[in-house]
Scaffold this motif. Structure first.
Motif, PDB file in Angstrom:
ATOM      1  N   SER A 111      77.865  12.307   1.441  1.00  8.78           N
ATOM      2  CA  SER A 111      78.332  12.996   2.300  1.00  8.78           C
ATOM      3  C   SER A 111      78.617  12.352   3.571  1.00  8.78           C
ATOM      4  N   MET A 112      78.577  13.102   4.786  1.00  4.87           N
ATOM      5  CA  MET A 112      78.658  12.794   6.129  1.00  4.87           C
ATOM      6  C   MET A 112      78.056  13.836   7.099  1.00  4.87           C
ATOM      7  N   LEU A 113      77.495  13.063   8.265  1.00  4.43           N
ATOM      8  CA  LEU A 113      76.907  13.882   9.048  1.00  4.43           C
ATOM      9  C   LEU A 113      77.910  14.715   9.879  1.00  4.43           C
ATOM     10  N   GLY A 114      79.114  14.000  10.164  1.00  6.00           N
ATOM     11  CA  GLY A 114      80.173  14.520  10.655  1.00  6.00           C
ATOM     12  C   GLY A 114      79.752  15.089  12.214  1.00  6.00           C
ATOM     13  N   THR A 115      80.149  16.423  12.472  1.00  2.00           N
ATOM     14  CA  THR A 115      80.048  16.859  13.908  1.00  2.00           C
ATOM     15  C   THR A 115      78.551  17.965  13.681  1.00  2.00           C
ATOM     16  N   GLY A 116      77.801  17.825  12.664  1.00  2.45           N
ATOM     17  CA  GLY A 116      76.596  18.502  12.586  1.00  2.45           C
ATOM     18  C   GLY A 116      76.842  20.023  12.342  1.00  2.45           C
ATOM     19  N   GLY A 117      77.944  20.243  11.709  1.00  2.05           N
ATOM     20  CA  GLY A 117      78.360  21.775  11.379  1.00  2.05           C
ATOM     21  C   GLY A 117      77.732  22.022   9.951  1.00  2.05           C
ATOM     22  N   VAL A 118      76.470  22.449   9.943  1.00  2.87           N
ATOM     23  CA  VAL A 118      75.916  22.828   8.524  1.00  2.87           C
ATOM     24  C   VAL A 118      76.318  24.339   8.009  1.00  2.87           C
ATOM     25  N   THR A 119      77.109  24.519   6.978  1.00  8.16           N
ATOM     26  CA  THR A 119      77.388  25.439   6.397  1.00  8.16           C
ATOM     27  C   THR A 119      76.759  25.854   5.191  1.00  8.16           C
TER      28      THR A 119
END
Length: 447
Positions: free
Chosen positions: A327-335
């Protein structure tokens, strides 16, 4: 002006925040935090003064030494990106802040914009000085009305105080900012589409190369970073590169704003060091799940989802660990995704979002995502599935992935492919019987 960094805040030695003292979000929620007087009482614009005393090249080296990586999703080394701007080329340079923040699951930047706009202004001033740019733009999401108003008010305050405009802080450096409000297009999170929008054109992505550092806004050398990245630069110049590099992991350094949404007791934004385990973020900070969970999206909707198990919960939230997990860290939006939610329906919701936000420039996205992918998911969710439909979705994804003009189609495929991999039985149930394993129910918030 001095090149000496002030003493960083002392860590709290007990309680939930024993490992970290917030700096990016230190002012959020405080009275009148968006005003210049409040910002300067806590040392505001001291980081810019220190930058001017160091010189442009030294500022870039300080950011490189800090290990700061772009917080908009890609995680590219910020100091290295700043160094790409050409020197002594005789052309005006431009810096742009991507404040569009339209990734589902992301809502950290809106509070920086509305609660602490001077921190962003100072970060852009530092970046502009380092990259010899005289003009900056804040491209802000159209729905962020209050944030845009406060950004403009803060810019006017800074101009009146001599912190923007000609000869900033007596440094001989000229720099000014403008705010541009978008029209609610997700595609404008892509940097070249953002620049087209700024120029008054249709927000379609551009072919690269040339890259923005060579030919960006109006053909001028341009560097784009997001809100959190510029604010982190402010803190780095305030407290020093060693302070920032001392947090996080070996390759993912510093603080990060993590956003937690879904069925947790305390959804919100949490500022923690990179490398913080997911278990700590969800249970110690966000209060833990209210219902049984089956999957988690770790960095915004475009990041492949992961199973909700001990291995995932013990995973450090940093760029390398999440990439190794697929996966990826991306913006850090954990859902968090509840166990009793139909994963096919949840994924269909994300597919519809990307289909709606596609600019339609290229065939794989226009026909593949906005056309066939949406129809296939609707067919399954409406109970009209047939054997072979899931394999058809996978075949379509194979023909779309890596073939679109920009990353939007690939972003859509993140939740599609990961949900099929983890929950194939839910797809097969709809494709063979027309009935979901988890029938529609009242939302957990209404229970």
């Amino acid at each position: 002006m001095t090149a000496t960094a002030p003493t960083p805040p002392k860590p709290i030695t007990s309680g939930r925040d024993a490992r970290f003292v917030p700096t990016l979000y230190a002012a959020v929620g405080q009275p009148d935090s968006w005003t210049l007087d409040t910002y300067r009482r806590t040392g505001g614009y001291g980081a810019a003064a220190r930058a001017f005393s160091l010189g442009p090249d030294a500022v870039i080296e300080e950011v490189k030494k800090s290990g700061l990586r772009g917080r908009g999703g890609a995680g590219f080394a910020t100091g290295l990106k700043w160094s790409f701007m050409p020197l002594n080329d005789g052309r005006p340079h431009v810096v742009i802040c991507n404040a569009d923040e339209s990734e589902p699951g992301s809502f950290k930047d809106r509070y920086l914009l509305s609660e602490d706009p001077h921190q962003l202004i100072e970060g852009m001033l530092i970046g502009g000085y380092a990259m010899r740019a005289s003009t900056g733009y804040v491209y802000i999401r159209g729905e962020y009305v209050q944030a845009a108003e406060r950004m403009w008010a803060a810019i006017h305050e800074a101009r009146a105080a001599g912190l923007l405009g000609r000869n900033v802080l007596g440094s001989g450096f000229d720099f000014d900012l403008q705010v541009h409000r978008g029209a609610g297009a997700y595609i404008c999170g892509e940097e070249t589409a953002l620049m087209n929008s700024l120029e008054g054109l249709r927000a379609n992505p551009r072919l690269k190369p040339p890259f923005p550092a060579a030919a960006g806004l109006y053909g001028l050398p341009t560097t784009i970073n997001n809100v959190e990245t510029f604010c982190a630069a402010t803190q780095i110049l305030k407290y020093g590169a060693d302070w920032h590099a001392g947090m996080g992991t070996e390759r993912s350094k510093g603080m990060k704003l993590f956003q937690v949404s879904g069925p947790v007791r305390r959804p919100g934004v949490y500022e923690l060091p990179l490398g913080t385990p997911l278990r700590e973020l969800v249970y110690d900070w966000a209060g833990g799940p209210q219902v049984e969970v089956k999957a988690v999206i770790p960095g915004g909707s475009s990041c492949p989802m992961l199973p909700w198990d001990d291995k995932t919960l013990d995973m450090p939230l940093d760029y390398e660990s999440l990439a190794a997990a697929g996966s990826m860290l991306g913006t850090g939006g954990v859902t968090l995704i509840p166990r009793e939610d139909c994963i096919v329906n949840a994924t269909w919701n994300m597919v519809r979002f990307y289909a709606h936000e596609s600019c339609g420039k290229c065939t794989p996205c226009r026909e593949g995502i906005s056309g066939w992918m949406v129809r296939m998911y609707e067919k399954l969710v409406r109970g009209h599935g047939q054997p072979g439909d899931v394999q058809l979705i996978l075949d379509m994804a194979d023909n779309i992935g890596g073939r679109s003009f920009c990353a939007l189609a690939d972003a859509c495929l993140g939740p599609v492919l990961s949900s099929i991999k983890l929950f194939r039985e839910e797809y097969d149930a709809l494709a063979t019987t027309g009935q979901p394993l988890y029938p529609p129910r009242r939302r957990w918030r209404e229970a």
